[in-house]
Design a protein around this motif. Structure first.
Motif, PDB file in Angstrom:
ATOM      1  N   ALA A   1     -13.056   4.523  -4.930  1.00 35.56           N
ATOM      2  CA  ALA A   1     -14.110   3.513  -5.314  1.00 35.56           C
ATOM      3  C   ALA A   1     -13.081   2.303  -5.499  1.00 35.56           C
ATOM      4  N   VAL A   2     -12.016   2.170  -6.145  1.00 34.01           N
ATOM      5  CA  VAL A   2     -11.213   1.176  -6.594  1.00 34.01           C
ATOM      6  C   VAL A   2     -10.672   0.645  -5.267  1.00 34.01           C
ATOM      7  N   HIS A   3     -10.224   1.411  -4.104  1.00 35.39           N
ATOM      8  CA  HIS A   3      -9.724   0.986  -2.901  1.00 35.39           C
ATOM      9  C   HIS A   3     -10.710   0.463  -2.031  1.00 35.39           C
ATOM     10  N   CYS A   4     -12.004   0.943  -2.115  1.00 38.83           N
ATOM     11  CA  CYS A   4     -13.012   0.387  -1.359  1.00 38.83           C
ATOM     12  C   CYS A   4     -13.327  -1.059  -2.245  1.00 38.83           C
ATOM     13  N   ALA A   5     -13.429  -1.310  -3.355  1.00 35.32           N
ATOM     14  CA  ALA A   5     -13.610  -2.612  -3.980  1.00 35.32           C
ATOM     15  C   ALA A   5     -12.445  -3.379  -3.617  1.00 35.32           C
ATOM     16  N   THR A   6     -11.210  -2.799  -3.546  1.00 36.57           N
ATOM     17  CA  THR A   6     -10.282  -4.018  -3.023  1.00 36.57           C
ATOM     18  C   THR A   6     -10.293  -4.237  -1.866  1.00 36.57           C
ATOM     19  N   LEU A   7     -10.594  -3.582  -0.755  1.00 36.92           N
ATOM     20  CA  LEU A   7     -10.872  -4.093   0.600  1.00 36.92           C
ATOM     21  C   LEU A   7     -12.082  -4.990   0.395  1.00 36.92           C
TER      22      LEU A   7
ATOM     23  N   ALA B   1       4.029  -5.475 -11.462  1.00 39.41           N
ATOM     24  CA  ALA B   1       3.319  -4.365 -12.115  1.00 39.41           C
ATOM     25  C   ALA B   1       3.201  -3.146 -10.842  1.00 39.41           C
ATOM     26  N   SER B   2       3.135  -1.979 -11.142  1.00 39.61           N
ATOM     27  CA  SER B   2       2.750  -1.023 -10.151  1.00 39.61           C
ATOM     28  C   SER B   2       1.523  -0.828  -9.663  1.00 39.61           C
ATOM     29  N   ARG B   3       1.382  -0.272  -8.580  1.00 37.83           N
ATOM     30  CA  ARG B   3      -0.030  -0.209  -8.073  1.00 37.83           C
ATOM     31  C   ARG B   3      -0.806   0.833  -8.905  1.00 37.83           C
ATOM     32  N   GLU B   4      -0.322   1.508  -9.492  1.00 43.31           N
ATOM     33  CA  GLU B   4      -0.964   2.664 -10.245  1.00 43.31           C
ATOM     34  C   GLU B   4      -1.819   1.753 -11.618  1.00 43.31           C
ATOM     35  N   ALA B   5      -0.769   0.822 -12.063  1.00 46.25           N
ATOM     36  CA  ALA B   5      -1.253  -0.002 -13.353  1.00 46.25           C
ATOM     37  C   ALA B   5      -2.383  -1.153 -12.846  1.00 46.25           C
TER      38      ALA B   5
ATOM     39  N   GLU C   1      -1.953  -7.974  11.150  1.00 49.19           N
ATOM     40  CA  GLU C   1      -1.797  -8.366   9.711  1.00 49.19           C
ATOM     41  C   GLU C   1      -3.080  -7.507   9.054  1.00 49.19           C
ATOM     42  N   LEU C   2      -4.231  -7.756   9.592  1.00 45.95           N
ATOM     43  CA  LEU C   2      -5.475  -7.351   9.095  1.00 45.95           C
ATOM     44  C   LEU C   2      -5.305  -5.799   8.858  1.00 45.95           C
ATOM     45  N   GLU C   3      -4.762  -5.036   9.962  1.00 48.99           N
ATOM     46  CA  GLU C   3      -4.659  -3.690   9.733  1.00 48.99           C
ATOM     47  C   GLU C   3      -3.503  -3.199   8.653  1.00 48.99           C
ATOM     48  N   ARG C   4      -2.287  -3.873   8.684  1.00 51.18           N
ATOM     49  CA  ARG C   4      -1.465  -3.586   7.698  1.00 51.18           C
ATOM     50  C   ARG C   4      -2.025  -3.927   6.193  1.00 51.18           C
ATOM     51  N   LEU C   5      -2.839  -4.755   5.938  1.00 51.10           N
ATOM     52  CA  LEU C   5      -3.380  -4.999   4.583  1.00 51.10           C
ATOM     53  C   LEU C   5      -4.247  -3.682   4.460  1.00 51.10           C
ATOM     54  N   ARG C   6      -5.195  -3.565   5.454  1.00 56.26           N
ATOM     55  CA  ARG C   6      -6.068  -2.282   5.312  1.00 56.26           C
ATOM     56  C   ARG C   6      -5.072  -1.006   4.938  1.00 56.26           C
TER      57      ARG C   6
ATOM     58  N   GLY D   1      -1.354   3.070   0.804  1.00 52.78           N
ATOM     59  CA  GLY D   1      -0.064   2.744   0.429  1.00 52.78           C
ATOM     60  C   GLY D   1       0.226   2.841  -1.034  1.00 52.78           C
ATOM     61  N   SER D   2       1.213   2.654  -1.730  1.00 49.97           N
ATOM     62  CA  SER D   2       1.381   2.775  -2.983  1.00 49.97           C
ATOM     63  C   SER D   2       1.957   1.383  -3.524  1.00 49.97           C
TER      64      SER D   2
END
Length: 448
Positions: free
Chosen positions: A27-33, A117-121, A424-429, A435-436
């Protein structure tokens, strides 16, 4: 008796170390995208281009996606959040009528980049920021929205909580950040009218003010912990009574708001979505065109009439809030996406011819269910005398009517494709989903 701020701080602080399920991480990753999908096209438009060219930004380690340079976190938060709210594709928390993504992500990402900060944080801070902002929105609505732009106001609290978490604040520090934010949160409805650029800057201010409140709290500054629900607190000043806190904390600890987001599939005000979905359903079933339509009558809830009954919008900002324009654009152009608000679309004679045939009414039974249900009844009559009524019980993209991962990625590619090169679009996705590392700088297409 604990205050609303203490309860909110407890919830946010719990996300500092609570186990995160695969569903919640997704859910977080979908919201980020989705945040990048709505932000990057906004970096090509005003007000973000004006803000980035002005004297706001200083040197720092936070990426400004408009100017494509590293700047200080407050400037990055302000400009990125303004860009995110420009093309009207940012996520919605339906039960609070609030767009949490624009201010929360902009503030959290800018500070996370700046402090390394870390990706986790970062992920945890976003969850906490959504928790705080969305629950405050439920307490204030629907009365708050009469005069206040809730994304500009409540976004300050969500941003403050997220950044406080990133800065290492404990429960008390988070509480102070929220309390301080209560005196920083603003944004009036009147500035959403006409050619004003302030609407997009409301979440920009919220992100910036939230960063400031969090840094103040992390430095040891304190606020009044009853500044949300006290007799002279934020809820009393901006909504009916002192807020519906029972509604705000319904299900707290059992579900968290970022798992119940609406993903926008039309580039306009979400209050128009049920009518658009109803019109699409009727068109798909019966196969009529714009020239066949004699009349369309929309029955909606309060804001459908109060905010979106705009028979003659002059500029793109007004058109995005005009039910007459958006339904006509859907029939003539086939969709309500970015192209629907280009100058040539705004003056399209076929759209303008259909608009006077569309009327908007408030239905009390639908209004009684707002904000937790967003419904419409569409009455359509053709010139040959045929007529139909379609009841739309929810919006496509709402939690109970969700779009697929494929649809979300298609939205991202459609909106970001004109801005970023394909690689670049694919790298960001991939960074977001696989990614971490934190999402960071991107390189846009030339001359963009």
């Amino acid at each position: 008796m604990t205050t609303a701020i203490e309860n909110l701080a407890d919830l946010a602080a719990g996300w500092l170390d609570a186990p995160l399920s695969d569903t919640l991480r997704d859910a977080v990753h979908c919201a980020t995208l989705d945040w990048f999908a709505t932000t990057l096209p906004g970096t090509l438009q005003t007000p973000a281009t004006l803000l980035a060219a002005g004297g706001l930004a200083r040197g720092g380690k936070a990426w400004c996606y408009t100017s494509e340079r590293w700047v200080d976190p407050r400037s990055a938060a302000f400009i990125n959040a303004a860009a995110s709210h420009t093309v009207e594709f940012d996520d919605i928390f339906r039960d609070g009528g609030y767009h949490p993504g624009s201010p929360t992500f902009a503030a959290a990402l800018a500070v996370a980049q700046d402090i390394g900060a870390s990706r986790e944080a970062f992920d945890r801070a976003v969850i906490g920021g959504y928790e705080v902002g969305c629950r405050i929105a439920m307490a204030l609505q629907p009365s708050h929205y009469e005069f206040w732009h809730i994304t500009g106001t409540v976004g300050t609290f969500g941003a403050a909580a997220a950044v406080a978490m990133l800065l290492g604040c404990d429960r008390n520090g988070i509480a102070n950040a929220i309390a301080i934010a209560a005196s920083f949160a603003g944004g009036v409805q009147q500035n959403l009218q006409g050619e004003s650029m302030v609407k997009a800057m409301h979440p920009g201010h919220a992100a910036d003010a939230g960063v400031l409140a969090a840094y103040a709290a992390a430095s040891g500054a304190t606020g009044a912990w009853d500044s949300l629900d006290g007799p002279k607190g934020y809820a009393a000043a901006t909504s009916a009574g002192t807020g519906n806190w029972d509604a705000a904390f319904d299900g707290a600890g059992e579900w968290t708001p970022i798992t119940r987001m609406t993903v926008k599939i039309h580039g306009c005000c979400g209050h128009i979505f049920p009518a658009l979905d109803a019109l699409e359903a009727l068109r798909s079933q019966h196969g009529f065109g714009p020239d066949d339509i004699e009349a369309i009558r929309i029955e909606g809830y309060g804001p459908t009439k109060d905010i979106c009954d705009r028979p003659d919008p002059k500029v793109a900002q007004e058109a995005r809030f005009s039910a007459q324009y958006c339904l006509s654009a859907l029939m003539v152009l086939g969709g309500v996406r970015l192209a629907a608000f280009a100058p040539e679309a705004l003056s399209n004679p076929d759209i303008r011819t259909l608009m006077p045939r569309i009327t908007v009414e408030r239905a009390e039974d639908l209004a009684a269910e707002y904000p937790r249900k967003r419904m419409a009844r569409l009455h359509l009559t053709l010139k040959d005398g045929r007529s139909w009524m379609h009841f739309q019980p929810s919006r496509r993209g709402d939690p109970d009517n969700p779009i697929s991962r494929t649809d979300l990625q298609a939205k991202y590619e459609e909106l970001v494709g004109p801005v970023l090169p394909q690689a670049e679009l694919e790298r960001l996705r991939k960074t977001i989903f696989d990614g971490s590392d934190l999402p960071d700088a991107v390189t846009k297409k030339p001359n963009k």
